[in-house]
Design a protein around this motif. Structure first.
Motif, PDB file in Angstrom:
ATOM      1  N   LYS A   4       0.843  -1.187   0.000  1.00  0.00           N
ATOM      2  CA  LYS A   4       0.000   0.000   0.000  1.00  0.00           C
ATOM      3  C   LYS A   4       0.883   1.244   0.000  1.00  0.00           C
ATOM      4  CE  LYS A   4      -4.066  -1.862   2.392  1.00  0.00           C
ATOM      5  NZ  LYS A   4      -4.981  -1.709   3.554  1.00  0.00           N
ATOM      6  N   GLN A   5       0.404   2.286  -0.661  1.00  0.00           N
ATOM      7  CA  GLN A   5       1.149   3.542  -0.691  1.00  0.00           C
ATOM      8  C   GLN A   5       0.771   4.409   0.501  1.00  0.00           C
ATOM      9  OE1 GLN A   5       0.832   5.774  -4.316  1.00  0.00           O
ATOM     10  NE2 GLN A   5       2.344   7.302  -3.692  1.00  0.00           N
ATOM     11  N   ARG A   6       1.780   4.991   1.148  1.00  0.00           N
ATOM     12  CA  ARG A   6       1.509   5.935   2.227  1.00  0.00           C
ATOM     13  C   ARG A   6       0.864   7.200   1.658  1.00  0.00           C
ATOM     14  NH1 ARG A   6       6.732   4.109   4.021  1.00  0.00           N
ATOM     15  NH2 ARG A   6       6.575   3.019   6.009  1.00  0.00           N
ATOM     16  N   SER A   7       0.095   7.844   2.488  1.00  0.00           N
ATOM     17  CA  SER A   7      -0.509   9.109   2.071  1.00  0.00           C
ATOM     18  C   SER A   7      -0.449  10.093   3.231  1.00  0.00           C
ATOM     19  CB  SER A   7      -1.960   8.904   1.627  1.00  0.00           C
ATOM     20  OG  SER A   7      -2.743   8.408   2.701  1.00  0.00           O
ATOM     21  N   ALA A   8      -0.359  11.372   2.908  1.00  0.00           N
ATOM     22  CA  ALA A   8      -0.305  12.418   3.940  1.00  0.00           C
ATOM     23  C   ALA A   8      -0.558  13.766   3.278  1.00  0.00           C
ATOM     24  CB  ALA A   8       1.055  12.420   4.640  1.00  0.00           C
ATOM     25  N   LYS A   9      -0.927  14.732   4.089  1.00  0.00           N
ATOM     26  CA  LYS A   9      -1.122  16.097   3.607  1.00  0.00           C
ATOM     27  C   LYS A   9       0.228  16.697   3.228  1.00  0.00           C
ATOM     28  CE  LYS A   9      -3.094  20.534   5.058  1.00  0.00           C
ATOM     29  NZ  LYS A   9      -3.718  21.270   6.193  1.00  0.00           N
ATOM     30  N   GLU A  10       0.262  17.426   2.120  1.00  0.00           N
ATOM     31  CA  GLU A  10       1.509  18.019   1.645  1.00  0.00           C
ATOM     32  C   GLU A  10       2.041  19.058   2.644  1.00  0.00           C
ATOM     33  OE1 GLU A  10       3.139  17.140  -1.061  1.00  0.00           O
ATOM     34  OE2 GLU A  10       1.631  15.689  -1.728  1.00  0.00           O
ATOM     35  N   LEU A  11       3.361  19.230   2.667  1.00  0.00           N
ATOM     36  CA  LEU A  11       3.977  20.267   3.500  1.00  0.00           C
ATOM     37  C   LEU A  11       3.565  21.653   3.004  1.00  0.00           C
ATOM     38  CD1 LEU A  11       5.736  18.342   5.151  1.00  0.00           C
ATOM     39  CD2 LEU A  11       7.720  19.709   4.542  1.00  0.00           C
ATOM     40  N   ALA A  12       3.453  22.583   3.930  1.00  0.00           N
ATOM     41  CA  ALA A  12       3.124  23.961   3.567  1.00  0.00           C
ATOM     42  C   ALA A  12       4.249  24.551   2.718  1.00  0.00           C
ATOM     43  CB  ALA A  12       2.918  24.803   4.821  1.00  0.00           C
ATOM     44  N   PRO A  13       3.925  25.300   1.659  1.00  0.00           N
ATOM     45  CA  PRO A  13       4.964  25.878   0.780  1.00  0.00           C
ATOM     46  C   PRO A  13       5.990  26.713   1.528  1.00  0.00           C
ATOM     47  CG  PRO A  13       2.783  26.099  -0.216  1.00  0.00           C
ATOM     48  CD  PRO A  13       2.566  25.601   1.184  1.00  0.00           C
ATOM     49  N   GLU A  14       5.543  27.441   2.564  1.00  0.00           N
ATOM     50  CA  GLU A  14       6.488  28.292   3.295  1.00  0.00           C
ATOM     51  C   GLU A  14       7.535  27.465   4.052  1.00  0.00           C
ATOM     52  OE1 GLU A  14       2.507  28.297   5.648  1.00  0.00           O
ATOM     53  OE2 GLU A  14       3.198  28.381   3.548  1.00  0.00           O
ATOM     54  N   LEU A  15       7.145  26.251   4.501  1.00  0.00           N
ATOM     55  CA  LEU A  15       8.118  25.379   5.164  1.00  0.00           C
ATOM     56  C   LEU A  15       9.110  24.814   4.158  1.00  0.00           C
ATOM     57  CD1 LEU A  15       5.845  23.416   7.685  1.00  0.00           C
ATOM     58  CD2 LEU A  15       7.400  25.315   8.165  1.00  0.00           C
ATOM     59  N   ILE A  16       8.608  24.460   2.991  1.00  0.00           N
ATOM     60  CA  ILE A  16       9.501  23.953   1.931  1.00  0.00           C
ATOM     61  C   ILE A  16      10.518  25.017   1.564  1.00  0.00           C
ATOM     62  CG2 ILE A  16       9.582  23.154  -0.464  1.00  0.00           C
ATOM     63  CD1 ILE A  16       6.786  21.960  -0.047  1.00  0.00           C
ATOM     64  N   GLU A  17      10.061  26.249   1.484  1.00  0.00           N
ATOM     65  CA  GLU A  17      10.959  27.358   1.145  1.00  0.00           C
ATOM     66  C   GLU A  17      11.946  27.619   2.281  1.00  0.00           C
ATOM     67  OE1 GLU A  17      12.825  30.511  -0.667  1.00  0.00           O
ATOM     68  OE2 GLU A  17      11.430  29.072  -1.568  1.00  0.00           O
ATOM     69  N   LYS A  18      11.463  27.644   3.518  1.00  0.00           N
ATOM     70  CA  LYS A  18      12.329  27.965   4.661  1.00  0.00           C
ATOM     71  C   LYS A  18      13.462  26.962   4.812  1.00  0.00           C
ATOM     72  CE  LYS A  18      12.305  28.689   9.669  1.00  0.00           C
ATOM     73  NZ  LYS A  18      11.477  28.848  10.894  1.00  0.00           N
ATOM     74  N   ASP A  37       6.845  23.536  11.602  1.00  0.00           N
ATOM     75  CA  ASP A  37       8.115  24.266  11.719  1.00  0.00           C
ATOM     76  C   ASP A  37       8.927  23.739  12.905  1.00  0.00           C
ATOM     77  OD1 ASP A  37      10.134  26.071  11.410  1.00  0.00           O
ATOM     78  OD2 ASP A  37       8.979  27.837  11.982  1.00  0.00           O
ATOM     79  N   GLU A  38       8.233  23.500  14.020  1.00  0.00           N
ATOM     80  CA  GLU A  38       8.922  23.012  15.224  1.00  0.00           C
ATOM     81  C   GLU A  38       9.560  21.643  14.978  1.00  0.00           C
ATOM     82  OE1 GLU A  38       7.903  22.164  19.962  1.00  0.00           O
ATOM     83  OE2 GLU A  38       6.303  22.415  18.501  1.00  0.00           O
ATOM     84  N   GLU A  39       8.812  20.755  14.318  1.00  0.00           N
ATOM     85  CA  GLU A  39       9.324  19.402  14.074  1.00  0.00           C
ATOM     86  C   GLU A  39      10.490  19.413  13.090  1.00  0.00           C
ATOM     87  OE1 GLU A  39       5.176  16.878  14.771  1.00  0.00           O
ATOM     88  OE2 GLU A  39       5.615  17.796  12.826  1.00  0.00           O
ATOM     89  N   LEU A  40      10.383  20.212  12.043  1.00  0.00           N
ATOM     90  CA  LEU A  40      11.471  20.286  11.059  1.00  0.00           C
ATOM     91  C   LEU A  40      12.713  20.925  11.663  1.00  0.00           C
ATOM     92  CD1 LEU A  40       9.388  21.283   7.923  1.00  0.00           C
ATOM     93  CD2 LEU A  40      10.807  19.229   8.141  1.00  0.00           C
TER      94      LEU A  40
END
Length: 758
Positions: A4-18, A37-40
Motif C-alpha cells: 500500500k502507498q503511504r498518504s499524507a497532507k503536503e507540506l506547507a509551501p512556506e516550510l519547503i521554502e524555509k 516548523d517546530e518538528e522540522l
C-alpha cells in the motif's frame, strides 16, 4: 504480501521554502508526519543540548544522589551489564563516567552459557561477597526480584537502569531508572539500555557528554529502538561523533570491518559494527568487547579488535553450519508440510540459535524453534515467528507443562526445557498454530520518476534520515517499467541485476537472494519496489535501486494465451483470481507458507466460477482429477503443480523394504516416533520409513504391541503389490512425476484439447 502507498497532507509551501527542501524530500517528510516548523527545526538542528532534563526520568535524581554518595564514601560499585551490543555499550558508558568521577567501579557481564540472560542469583551472591556496596544494572534488571531482594538483605543497594518490559512483580530496588516507567514525565519512552545509561551520565557530569553519543548510538541501532524524537538526536549526532572518533577500540573495529571514517552511516553500524560486538557475547566472554571500547592504547586495541574479528568470522561459519543442518532435518523428516518447526541437535552452538531460527523463518515462512543441549544437559532454544502468529501467546500456555524457563514477545523468544519433552513440544507447538486470515501489509512512499535521477537524489533522501525503527528507509515504486540486461551474479548466481527503463529514464537495479526471479517471470512484473543507494565500482559512483519486493500481473498480450505452463517456477505470484487445490491438506501451506490470501484459495471440487484467471497450485492425484478440473470455464489457466501430498517423493527400492523389515525384527523395542532417529542409519528419510512400515502393517509383516513395532512371526509371504496402499501410491507417484516432467508442448496440447471439449 500486500503493498500500500503511504498518504499524507503536503507540506506547507512556506516550510519547503524555509528549509530549502526538494520536492522528494518534502514529500518524504510529510509521509513521516514531520510537517510543522517546530518538528522540522528539531529534525535539522537539535543536538544533545536539546535533550530533555534527565531528572524527569523515573528515580533518576535518587539514583544520581546514591551514586555520588558511593563515590564520596569510597564504596565499591559494580556495573551489572549484558552481553549484547546494547549491554556492552551501556556498560562502557557507565564505567567510563564513574572512573572519571573517581569511583571504585568494576563491571560484570553475564556469560550467555553459564549465567544466562539478565539477573542471576549466583552472580549477585559473588558480587556481594566481593565487597560491592552498590550494584548498578544496565540494560537489564526489571526481572531481578529475587536477586535484588538478596542484595538488599545483605545491606547492598541496587539501582536498576533498564528499558525492558515490566513483569507482574517489580524488584524492590533502591531506584529504578526506566525510560518507560508508568506515569513518569520524561518525554521519550524508547531509549535502549545505553540510552538510559547516557541520560544518567548527563546528570552525573552536568554536561551533554557528546563523547558518549557514539556508544549510545551503537546501542540504539543494535537494539532496534526508535530513531525518532530523542532517538533521532542520539543516532544523528552519534554518527557524526563516530565518523571522527578518537577511541582506539572503535577505530580498530571500524578498520577490520572494512569501513572508512567519514562515510559511516546507520546501515554500516547495523550490519557491520553492532554484529561484531554481538558476536563476542554469542561465542565468548563479552567483557572482551567492553575492554576493546574502554582501552586507550592503539596496540592493545588492534589486538583486541583482531580477537573480535576472529569471533565474528567464527559466528558466520557456525550460523551457516547450523542453518544447513536445520534445512537437512526439515528435508529428511518431511517437515515441509508442517505449519511450525521445532529443530533439535545437541551439537548446535547455543550462541547462534536465534540467528539460525530467523534464517529458517525467512526460508520456510513458518514459526521456528531451534534447540540444543548445553554442558549441564539442559535443552536451550530460541524461537522466531512470522507475521500474524504471536509466538509468546502460543508458547506461554505450554510453559507450565513443557518448559523450565520461558520469555519473549510476539516474534521472538528464548526457552529452556528437558530433553524428554522435545517431542511433546513439537506436537503442542504444531497444535497451537493458527494461520493469519489476512496478508501482511507493507508500505511504500511514492512512485519513482526514473528521468532526472542523479547521485544527488540519495543526498536528498538522507535528509529524512538517519533511518531505523519507526523511521524506515524510504521505499519507492517503479510501475510498468521495461526490464533490460537481466543477469544473474554472485558466486552462487543467487543475485540478480537488470536495468529498469521508463519514460526516457533508466536505473540499475540489483536484487539479493532473488534467484527465483527467472527470465520466464520478467513479463509478469508489474511493480518493482526498491530502496535507493549508491554503488561505487572502479572509482565510479552510480545510483542503484535495491529490490525489496514485487507485484506481479498477468501480461497484457494482443492474443491472450489460454493456458500457461509455469511448472518450473518456484515463486508464487499473487495476480490470479483463484488458486485451486486438489488436496485440502495443502490449504494451510498455501495460506501460511506461500502467503496466498485465504479468500483466493478454493478446492477444485468446490470451484464454480467462470471467466477467472486461475492457478492449478498443487498436483492432482490422478488423470481423472486433472480432467475434472479442466471442465471449468477459465479466462486463463496457469499450471503450477507446485505442492503435493505424496507419501514419498521417490518410491523406496525393494532392498530398502528388506533392510527396514530386518531392522524391525532385530529392534522390537522401538515405537513409530523412534524411527525418526533410525531413518538416517537406514539410508532413508523418515517419510520413506513410514511409507514402508505402513505397507508392512497392511501385509501383516509387522504389528503393534504396547506401542512398539514388532515383526510378525512366520508371516504369510506376499509380494509388495498385494498392498492396495502400495499400488495406489505407486500409481500416484508415477502420475505426478510424469505430469511434472512432461514436455511443455505435449502438456499444453493435452490441456487445451480438454478445455475445448467443454
Amino acid at each position: 504480501m500486500e503493498w500500500k502507498q503511504r498518504s499524507a497532507k503536503e507540506l506547507a509551501p512556506e516550510l519547503i521554502e524555509k528549509y530549502q527542501l526538494s520536492p522528494m524530500t518534502a514529500k518524504l517528510f510529510s509521509l513521516r508526519g514531520i510537517n510543522t516548523d517546530e518538528e522540522l527545526n528539531f529534525w535539522f538542528n537539535a543536538t544533545e543540548a536539546d535533550l530533555a532534563d534527565p531528572n524527569l526520568m523515573h528515580d533518576l535524581t535518587k539514583a544520581v544522589q546514591r551514586i555520588n554518595q558511593a563515590i564520596d564514601n569510597g564504596e565499591k560499585i559494580t556495573i551489572y551489564g549484558d552481553y549484547d551490543a546494547d549491554g556492552i555499550t551501556a556498560t562502557t558508558i557507565m564505567m567510563e563516567n564513574l572512573e572519571i568521577l573517581g569511583a571504585d567501579v568494576h563491571y560484570f557481564i553475564p556469560d550467555r552459557f553459564r549465567d544466562g540472560y539478565g539477573p542471576n542469583l549466583a552472580a549477585y551472591q559473588k558480587i556481594v561477597a566481593d565487597g560491592t556496596k552498590l550494584i548498578i544494572t544496565v540494560d537489564n534488571g526489571v526481572t531481578g526480584v529475587q536477586e535484588v531482594a538478596y542484595a538488599k538483605s545483605q545491606g547492598v543497594d541496587t539501582i536498576i537502569t533498564d528499558h525492558h518490559t515490566f513483569q507482574e512483580e517489580v524488584p524492590a530496588a533502591y531506584a529504578i531508572v526506566h525510560c518507560n516507567y508508568p506515569g513518569q514525565k520524561y518525554p521519550f519512552d524508547d531509549y535502549c539500555g545505553a540510552g538510559v545509561a547516557y541520560t544518567i551520565c548527563r546528570e552525573l557530569m552536568q554536561d551533554p557528554m557528546s563523547e558518549l553519543l557514539e556508544l549510545a548510538m551503537i546501542g540504539t541501532i543494535g537494539d532496534m529502538v526508535k530513531v525518532s524524537g530523542e532517538g533521532h538526536v542520539i543516532v544523528k549526532r552519534g554518527l557524526a561523533m563516530l565518523n571522527q572518533t578518537q577511541r582506539p577500540g572503535l577505530r580498530a573495529l571500524i578498520k577490520n570491518a572494512g569501513l572508512k571514517l567519514g562515510s559511516i552511516d546507520e546501515t554500516d553500524v547495523g550490519f557491520n559494527i553492532a554484529p561484531r560486538l554481538n558476536a563476542v557475547g554469542r561465542l565468548a566472554d563479552a567483557s572482551l568487547a567492553v575492554e576493546l571500547l574502554l582501552c586507550d592504547e592503539e596496540e592493545q586495541a588492534r589486538e583486541l579488535a583482531a580477537q573480535v574479528e576472529e569471533l565474528n568470522d567464527k559466528r558466520k561459519e557456525l550460523t551457516t553450519t547450523v542453518y544447513q543442518d536445520c534445512l537437512m532435518q526439515v528435508q529428511n523428516n518431511g517437515w515441509q508440510t508442517k505449519n511450525t518447526l521445532v529443530i533439535y541437535n545437541p551439537d548446535f552452538h547455543e550462541g547462534v540459535l536465534g540467528l539460525v531460527a530467523n534464517k529458517v523463518v525467512e526460508k520456510y515462512h513458518k514459526p521456528t524453534i531451534v534447540l540444543t543441549k548445553n554442558d549441564q544437559g539442559e535443552i536451550k532454544g530460541s524461537g522466531r515467528s512470522t507475521q500474524g502468529f504471536n509466538l509468546f501467546n502460543a508458547l506461554n500456555p505450554l510453559k507450565k507443562d513443557l518448559l523450565t524457563k520461558f520469555g519473549g514477545h510476539d516474534f521472538a523468544c528464548g526457552l529452556s526445557m528437558t530433553e524428554d519433552k522435545i517431542a511433546a513440544l513439537r506436537d503442542a507447538f504444531e497444535a497451537s498454530f493458527e494461520g493469519t486470515s489476512s496478508l501482511a501489509t507493507k508500505y511504500y512512499d511514492l512512485e519513482l520518476p526514473l528521468a532526472g535521477l542523479t547521485t544527488d537524489t540519495v543526498a536528498e533522501i538522507s535528509q529524512v534520515g538517519p533511518f531505523g525503527t519507526d523511521n524506515v528507509q524510504p521505499i519507492f515504486s517503479i510501475t510498468h517499467a521495461a526490464i533490460n540486461n537481466f543477469i544473474f551474479m554472485g558466486k552462487d548466481k543467487t543475485h540478480i541485476r537488470f536495468q529498469a527503463v521508463k519514460n526516457g529514464g533508466k536505473l540499475d537495479v540489483v536484487g539479493f537472494n532473488k534467484e527465483f526471479l527467472t527470465r520466464n517471470l520478467l513479463p509478469f512484473i508489474d511493480q518493482i519496489f526498491i530502496q535507493l543507494g549508491l554503488n561505487t565500482y572502479r572509482k565510479q559512483t552510480k545510483l542503484q535501486g535495491i529490490i525489496t519486493g514485487f507485484v506481479f500481473k498477468a501480461p497484457q498480450l494482443a492474443v491472450p494465451t489460454p493456458v500457461v505452463d509455469l511448472r518450473q517456477e518456484k515463486y508464487i505470484m499473487g495476480f490470479a483470481d483463484k488458486y485451486l487445490l486438489f488436496d485440502d491438506k495443502n490449504r494451510s501451506i498455501a495460506e501460511n507458507s506461500l502467503g496466498i490470501e485465504p479468500a483466493k484459495i478454493s478446492l477444485v471440487t468446490d470451484y464454480q466460477e467462470a471467466g477467472e484467471t486461475a492457478v492449478l497450485l498443487d498436483a492432482p492425484h490422478s488423470q481423472q482429477e486433472l480432467d475434472a478440473a479442466l471442465t471449468n470455464d477459465y479466462q486463463q489457466l496457469y499450471l503450477r503443480f507446485l505442492l503435493d501430498q505424496l507419501p514419498v517423493e521417490t518410491l523406496p527400492a525393494k532392498a530398502d523394504f528388506a533392510r527396514v523389515l530386518k531392522y524391525v525384527y532385530r529392534h522390537p523395542e522401538l515405537a513409530v516416533a523412534d524411527y525418526r532417529q533410525v531413518a538416517p542409519f537406514l539410508g532413508l528419510d523418515y517419510n520413506s520409513v513410514l511409507f514402508i512400515l505402513r505397507v508392512f502393517f497392511e501385509l501383516d509383516f509387522v504389528k503393534m504391541e504396547q506401542g512398539k513395532i514388532v515383526g510378525v512371526r512366520k508371516p504369510v509371504k506376499q509380494p509388495l503389490t498385494s498392498s492396495r496402499y502400495f499400488c495406489a501410491s505407486v500409481s500416484q507417484i508415477k502420475f505426478v512425476h510424469e505430469l511434472r516432467q512432461m514436455p511443455t508442448t505435449q502438456l499444453l496440447m493435452y490441456v487445451n484439447s480438454q478445455l475445448k471439449r467443454h
